[in-house]
Motif scaffolding. Structure first.
Motif, PDB file in Angstrom:
ATOM      1  N   GLY A 194       0.835  -1.190   0.000  1.00  0.00           N
ATOM      2  CA  GLY A 194       0.000   0.000   0.000  1.00  0.00           C
ATOM      3  C   GLY A 194       0.868   1.236   0.000  1.00  0.00           C
ATOM      4  N   VAL A 195       0.232   2.392  -0.042  1.00  0.00           N
ATOM      5  CA  VAL A 195       0.965   3.649  -0.059  1.00  0.00           C
ATOM      6  C   VAL A 195       0.183   4.679   0.751  1.00  0.00           C
ATOM      7  N   ASP A 196       0.890   5.365   1.656  1.00  0.00           N
ATOM      8  CA  ASP A 196       0.292   6.369   2.544  1.00  0.00           C
ATOM      9  C   ASP A 196      -0.928   5.781   3.260  1.00  0.00           C
ATOM     10  N   ASP A 197      -2.088   6.451   3.154  1.00  0.00           N
ATOM     11  CA  ASP A 197      -3.266   5.952   3.866  1.00  0.00           C
ATOM     12  C   ASP A 197      -4.072   4.951   3.040  1.00  0.00           C
ATOM     13  N   ARG A 198      -3.604   4.641   1.855  1.00  0.00           N
ATOM     14  CA  ARG A 198      -4.268   3.624   1.041  1.00  0.00           C
ATOM     15  C   ARG A 198      -3.556   2.294   1.262  1.00  0.00           C
ATOM     16  N   ASP A 199      -3.799   1.729   2.408  1.00  0.00           N
ATOM     17  CA  ASP A 199      -3.009   0.572   2.841  1.00  0.00           C
ATOM     18  C   ASP A 199      -3.856  -0.589   3.342  1.00  0.00           C
ATOM     19  N   SER A 200      -5.128  -0.620   2.990  1.00  0.00           N
ATOM     20  CA  SER A 200      -5.946  -1.760   3.401  1.00  0.00           C
ATOM     21  C   SER A 200      -5.709  -2.942   2.470  1.00  0.00           C
ATOM     22  N   TYR A 201      -6.016  -4.135   2.966  1.00  0.00           N
ATOM     23  CA  TYR A 201      -5.867  -5.313   2.120  1.00  0.00           C
ATOM     24  C   TYR A 201      -6.805  -5.246   0.923  1.00  0.00           C
ATOM     25  N   GLU A 202      -7.993  -4.683   1.130  1.00  0.00           N
ATOM     26  CA  GLU A 202      -8.952  -4.552   0.030  1.00  0.00           C
ATOM     27  C   GLU A 202      -8.392  -3.679  -1.084  1.00  0.00           C
ATOM     28  N   GLU A 203      -7.704  -2.599  -0.732  1.00  0.00           N
ATOM     29  CA  GLU A 203      -7.119  -1.726  -1.749  1.00  0.00           C
ATOM     30  C   GLU A 203      -5.981  -2.420  -2.484  1.00  0.00           C
ATOM     31  N   LEU A 204      -5.217  -3.247  -1.774  1.00  0.00           N
ATOM     32  CA  LEU A 204      -4.166  -4.020  -2.432  1.00  0.00           C
ATOM     33  C   LEU A 204      -4.780  -5.005  -3.423  1.00  0.00           C
ATOM     34  N   CYS A 205      -5.874  -5.649  -3.023  1.00  0.00           N
ATOM     35  CA  CYS A 205      -6.546  -6.576  -3.939  1.00  0.00           C
ATOM     36  C   CYS A 205      -7.070  -5.853  -5.169  1.00  0.00           C
ATOM     37  N   THR A 206      -7.593  -4.648  -4.975  1.00  0.00           N
ATOM     38  CA  THR A 206      -8.079  -3.861  -6.110  1.00  0.00           C
ATOM     39  C   THR A 206      -6.953  -3.561  -7.081  1.00  0.00           C
ATOM     40  N   PHE A 207      -5.783  -3.221  -6.534  1.00  0.00           N
ATOM     41  CA  PHE A 207      -4.617  -2.939  -7.374  1.00  0.00           C
ATOM     42  C   PHE A 207      -4.238  -4.169  -8.195  1.00  0.00           C
ATOM     43  N   VAL A 208      -4.093  -5.318  -7.539  1.00  0.00           N
ATOM     44  CA  VAL A 208      -3.703  -6.542  -8.235  1.00  0.00           C
ATOM     45  C   VAL A 208      -4.758  -6.932  -9.264  1.00  0.00           C
ATOM     46  N   ASP A 209      -6.006  -6.882  -8.871  1.00  0.00           N
ATOM     47  CA  ASP A 209      -7.084  -7.300  -9.773  1.00  0.00           C
ATOM     48  C   ASP A 209      -7.130  -6.428 -11.021  1.00  0.00           C
ATOM     49  N   LYS A 210      -6.965  -5.126 -10.856  1.00  0.00           N
ATOM     50  CA  LYS A 210      -7.021  -4.221 -12.006  1.00  0.00           C
ATOM     51  C   LYS A 210      -5.869  -4.490 -12.967  1.00  0.00           C
ATOM     52  N   VAL A 211      -4.666  -4.681 -12.438  1.00  0.00           N
ATOM     53  CA  VAL A 211      -3.509  -4.934 -13.303  1.00  0.00           C
ATOM     54  C   VAL A 211      -3.669  -6.261 -14.034  1.00  0.00           C
ATOM     55  N   TYR A 261      -0.707 -10.085   4.565  1.00  0.00           N
ATOM     56  CA  TYR A 261      -1.235  -9.600   3.291  1.00  0.00           C
ATOM     57  C   TYR A 261      -0.738 -10.485   2.148  1.00  0.00           C
ATOM     58  N   TYR A 262       0.549 -10.809   2.195  1.00  0.00           N
ATOM     59  CA  TYR A 262       1.130 -11.626   1.130  1.00  0.00           C
ATOM     60  C   TYR A 262       0.443 -12.992   1.061  1.00  0.00           C
ATOM     61  N   TYR A 263       0.326 -13.665   2.207  1.00  0.00           N
ATOM     62  CA  TYR A 263      -0.243 -15.015   2.191  1.00  0.00           C
ATOM     63  C   TYR A 263      -1.724 -14.982   1.842  1.00  0.00           C
ATOM     64  N   ALA A 264      -2.407 -13.882   2.161  1.00  0.00           N
ATOM     65  CA  ALA A 264      -3.807 -13.749   1.753  1.00  0.00           C
ATOM     66  C   ALA A 264      -3.925 -13.631   0.233  1.00  0.00           C
ATOM     67  N   LEU A 265      -2.971 -12.954  -0.389  1.00  0.00           N
ATOM     68  CA  LEU A 265      -2.972 -12.850  -1.854  1.00  0.00           C
ATOM     69  C   LEU A 265      -2.847 -14.226  -2.499  1.00  0.00           C
ATOM     70  N   LEU A 266      -2.035 -15.096  -1.918  1.00  0.00           N
ATOM     71  CA  LEU A 266      -1.900 -16.451  -2.460  1.00  0.00           C
ATOM     72  C   LEU A 266      -3.243 -17.170  -2.461  1.00  0.00           C
ATOM     73  N   ARG A 267      -4.013 -16.925  -1.421  1.00  0.00           N
ATOM     74  CA  ARG A 267      -5.327 -17.556  -1.304  1.00  0.00           C
ATOM     75  C   ARG A 267      -6.329 -16.950  -2.293  1.00  0.00           C
ATOM     76  N   ASP A 268      -6.295 -15.629  -2.437  1.00  0.00           N
ATOM     77  CA  ASP A 268      -7.347 -14.932  -3.173  1.00  0.00           C
ATOM     78  C   ASP A 268      -7.064 -14.790  -4.674  1.00  0.00           C
ATOM     79  N   PHE A 269      -5.815 -15.012  -5.089  1.00  0.00           N
ATOM     80  CA  PHE A 269      -5.474 -14.924  -6.508  1.00  0.00           C
ATOM     81  C   PHE A 269      -4.688 -16.182  -6.908  1.00  0.00           C
ATOM     82  N   PRO A 270      -5.337 -17.330  -6.941  1.00  0.00           N
ATOM     83  CA  PRO A 270      -4.614 -18.585  -7.196  1.00  0.00           C
ATOM     84  C   PRO A 270      -3.994 -18.668  -8.587  1.00  0.00           C
TER      85      PRO A 270
END
Length: 363
Positions: A189-206, A242-251
Motif C-alpha cells: 500500500g501507499v500512505d493511507d491507502r493501505d488496506s488489504y482490500e485496496e491491495l486486492c483492487t490494485f492486483v485485480d485491475k492490473v 497480506y502476502y499469504y492472503a494474496l496467495l489464497r485470493d489470486f490462485p
C-alpha cells in the motif's frame, strides 16, 4: 500481442524431474568481454540456456545491483535470479545510441530480469522494445520505490499504486513490446491507502488489463512524505499476512515475497510456509557470501559453483581485468569493482578487498 503471461510459460518449460522445470533462454546481445569470465569449476549441471524457476531472487537496488555486483553474485550462486537496477524508461529512449552501456550484460548473468521505471506509456513501450534485443528473461515495472526523486518529482515508483488503471495500461504496453513474461514490484500500500482490500483492487485491475501474472510484494507500505527511502525499508511494519492472503485470493497469479528477510533460514521457512518465491535485497548485497553462498544447495538442492571465496575472487578478477576502464579512464574504476566486497562485515570485508586488489592486474 507478443508477450506471454507467467502461466503461459508452462508449455515452453522443459520438465527436469517431478516438481522442477527449466526455462529455456533465447540468444541476445551481451557485453563483449563475457567470454573472458572464468567460472568456478562446473558452474552448473544444467544444459546451456536452461534455468531453474525463480524460487530465490536478488532485489533490484539502485546503485548496487549493477553489472559488477551481478557478476560476483552469479559466481557465488548459479541459480538465484538477478535483477538489474531500475532503469528509467526515458534514459533508455534518449540514450539509444549508448544502449550497451545501460543494457548489455555478460551471458553468464542469466537468468536476469530488467526493471524499468516511468509514468509515460509511450516511453515505457519504446524502452521495452529497445531492451527486447538484449534477451532479458523478464521485464519488471517498479511500483514500489518511495524516494523523492522517483515517487515525488518523477511521479512513478510507489506513487503508481495510486493509479492501478494506469499500471494495467502500462503493463499491457510493456507486454506488447516484448516476448518474455512481465511483472510488477510493488508495496502492500501507499500512505493511507493501505488496506488489504485496496491491495486486492490494485492486483485485480492490473491482472484484468494486462497479461501480468507475477507480482513481487514488498510486505510494507510506502510513506511518500516524512520518511527517507532507508526508513521506508524499516519503519512501516511488515504485514506478511497480506502476502499469504494474496496467495489464497489470486490462485492464478504468482507472488514473490520481499521485505525483512535477512537469513537463508528465513527464506527456507517462508517457502515451507507456502511462499511461491522469495526475494532478498540488502542481505544479499551486504553479505553475499553467507546469503547467496547457500542458495543453490539449500533452496534448489543443487551443488554450489565454487568451493572457496578465493576461487570466487580469482574468477571475479578475470571480469575485473576485462571491464576496468572500458568506458573511459575511470569508468569503471577499482572502487566501483570492489565496493560490494567491502560491504562484507568488519575485518573479513577488508581482507577480501585486499586479496582482490592484489589479484587484480592493473594495466
Amino acid at each position: 500481442m507478443r508477450s506471454a503471461a507467467w502461466h503461459a510459460l508452462l508449455p515452453s518449460l522443459v520438465p527436469a524431474k517431478p516438481g522442477i522445470f527449466f526455462l529455456r533462454s533465447r540468444p541476445g546481445r551481451f557485453l563483449s568481454h563475457a567470454h573472458g569470465l572464468r567460472p568456478c569449476g562446473a558452474a552448473s549441471s544444467l544444459p546451456p540456456g536452461e534455468y531453474l524457476p525463480p524460487l530465490f531472487s536478488v532485489a533490484p537496488m539502485m546503485d548496487w545491483t549493477d553489472n559488477h555486483y551481478r557478476t560476483l553474485a552469479r559466481l557465488i550462486s548459479r541459480h538465484a535470479w538477478l535483477y538489474t537496477e531500475m532503469l528509467v524508461a526515458e534514459t533508455i529512449v534518449h540514450q539509444k545510441d549508448k544502449l550497451d552501456r545501460f543494457l548489455a550484460f555478460p551471458a553468464e548473468q542469466h537468468p536476469i530480469v530488467l526493471q524499468i521505471g516511468g509514468s509515460n506509456l509511450d516511453n515505457l513501450a519504446k524502452a521495452t522494445e529497445l531492451a527486447s534485443g538484449y534477451a532479458y528473461d523478464e521485464i519488471n515495472l517498479n511500483c514500489g520505490c518511495p524516494s523523492g526523486k522517483v515517487a515525488g518529482h518523477g511521479c512513478f515508483g510507489a506513487r503508481l499504486m495510486y493509479d492501478p488503471e494506469f499500471v494495467g495500461d502500462a503493463m499491457s504496453a510493456i507486454a506488447a513490446n516484448c516476448d518474455v513474461p512481465v511483472s510488477v514490484k510493488c508495496r502492500i500500500g501507499v500512505d493511507d491507502r493501505d488496506s488489504y482490500e485496496e491491495l486486492c483492487t490494485f492486483v485485480d485491475k492490473v491482472v484484468s488489463k494486462s497479461p501480468t501474472r507475477h507480482f513481487i510484494i514488498h510486505a510494507r507500505k510506502a510513506l511518500l512524505s516524512g520518511l527517507s527511502p532507508a526508513e521506508n525499508r524499516k519503519v512501516p511494519p511488515l504485514k506478511y499476512e497480506y502476502y499469504y492472503a494474496l496467495l489464497r485470493d489470486f490462485p492464478e497469479v504468482h507472488f514473490t515475497l520481499n521485505g525483512g528477510l535477512m537469513t537463508i533460514e528465513q527464506v527456507s521457512a517462508s517457502i515451507r510456509q507456502g511462499a511461491h518465491q522469495v526475494m532478498v535485497g540488502r542481505a544479499a548485497y551486504n553479505n553475499p557470501w553467507n546469503m547467496l553462498g547457500h542458495v543453490d544447495s539449500e533452496i534448489y538442492g543443487m551443488p554450489t559453483p565454487c568451493s572457496s571465496r578465493r576461487q570466487i575472487l580469482e574468477s571475479y578478477q578475470v571480469y575485473g581485468d576485462s571491464i576496468i576502464g572500458q568506458y573511459g579512464i575511470s569508468r569503471p574504476n577499482v572502487r566501483q569493482l570492489v565496493k560490494m566486497i567491502t560491504w562484507s562485515s568488519g575485518i573479513e570485508g577488508a581482507i577480501l578487498c585486499i586479496v582482490f586488489c592484489t589479484l587484480l592486474k592493473f594495466s
